[in-house]
Scaffold this motif. Structure first.
Motif, PDB file in Angstrom:
ATOM      1  N   ARG A   1      -0.514   3.243 -10.255  1.00 20.69           N
ATOM      2  CA  ARG A   1       0.875   3.409  -9.825  1.00 20.69           C
ATOM      3  C   ARG A   1       1.706   4.030 -10.951  1.00 20.69           C
ATOM      4  O   ARG A   1       1.413   3.875 -12.124  1.00 20.69           O
ATOM      5  CB  ARG A   1       1.482   2.056  -9.441  1.00 20.69           C
TER       6      ARG A   1
ATOM      7  N   VAL B   1       8.512   4.018 -12.900  1.00 22.64           N
ATOM      8  CA  VAL B   1       9.694   4.870 -12.938  1.00 22.64           C
ATOM      9  C   VAL B   1      10.658   4.351 -13.995  1.00 22.64           C
ATOM     10  O   VAL B   1      10.975   3.163 -14.036  1.00 22.64           O
ATOM     11  CB  VAL B   1      10.382   4.909 -11.556  1.00 22.64           C
TER      12      VAL B   1
ATOM     13  N   ILE C   1      12.830   2.171  -5.549  1.00 24.34           N
ATOM     14  CA  ILE C   1      11.523   2.582  -5.035  1.00 24.34           C
ATOM     15  C   ILE C   1      11.361   1.969  -3.652  1.00 24.34           C
ATOM     16  O   ILE C   1      11.441   0.749  -3.488  1.00 24.34           O
ATOM     17  CB  ILE C   1      10.390   2.115  -5.961  1.00 24.34           C
TER      18      ILE C   1
END
Length: 240
Positions: free
Chosen positions: A46, A49, A140
């Motif tokens: 993953r 961010v 997200i």
């Protein structure tokens, strides 16, 4: 040995640079910190961010016994994150650990950890990448995230990082002196309570049950509706 900090305005990944330096022979206790990351990584491929103003740091270790250290470091890091966040917040902040090393605030993820290892058999390195939302949580889709700024004035990321390394020294010292038992106890005191319903997700497979503690190796113990208790080694933990 004191921690040596290298600070950067922007990096693709603090862990990538830390691993490069490890492969080049850097000594342990090197901390690579960036004020912004453009290609941060989380577990299982993953992305992590980074909207800026948060913690992005990677720590280099060279343990004598890499196998035992790898088993313990998720819990040592989780405890260090928990205690550091406590230092910068009020006693009313609702922090909680989720197996094995996520830090939650109000049951939403505030910080995560990525652990990577390599090197020669006689000179192993372990890099612990840590991302923590201090100033703001990224948006997200499908994920519930939090930031320390919800319960306190956001600290300077460098100050937070230096306090985090002090906590790491403390918990590593406890583990080296007394083994995993006190680490396990401390982690359980700060985690979701025994009996909490949860599910383990492995790709498209879900196993539902309730939290039944940790075994002596740090594996999550999942109590199934049938009464059977199984150890969990890998998987995403979903709290209900």
């Amino acid at each position: 040995m004191a921690w040596r900090f290298e600070l950067y305005e922007t990096l693709g990944s603090t862990s990538d640079l830390c691993k490069e330096k490890a492969e080049a022979g850097a000594q342990e206790k090197l901390a690579i910190q960036a004020f912004a990351q453009t290609s941060g990584r989380g577990t299982r491929g993953r992305s992590w961010v980074d909207p800026g103003g948060n913690l992005a740091i990677s720590l280099l270790f060279r343990p004598v016994n890499a196998t035992d250290f790898l088993a313990a470091i998720p819990f040592l890091t989780a405890l260090s994150l928990y205690e550091t966040a406590r230092q910068f917040s009020t006693g009313e902040a609702d922090f909680m650990l989720k197996w094995p090393n996520d830090l939650l605030l109000s049951e939403r993820k505030m910080a995560g950890v990525l652990i990577e290892a390599g090197g020669r058999a006689d000179h192993k390195w372990i890099v612990v990448g840590i991302g923590a939302n201090l100033r703001q949580a990224p948006e997200i889709e499908g994920r519930k995230l939090s930031a320390l700024s919800e319960v306190a004035a956001p600290p300077d990321p460098v100050v937070f990082g230096r306090n985090l390394t002090l906590q790491m020294d403390h918990w590593v010292g406890v583990w080296e002196a007394a083994g995993f038992a006190p680490i396990r106890e401390a982690w359980l005191d700060r985690a979701h309570p025994v009996g909490r319903h949860l599910a383990v997700q492995r790709r498209e497979t879900y196993i539902s049950g309730s939290f039944s503690g940790l075994d002596e190796q740090g594996r999550l113990l999942l109590a199934l509706p049938s009464g059977e208790i199984i150890p969990v080694v890998t998987g995403d933990i979903l709290l209900d």
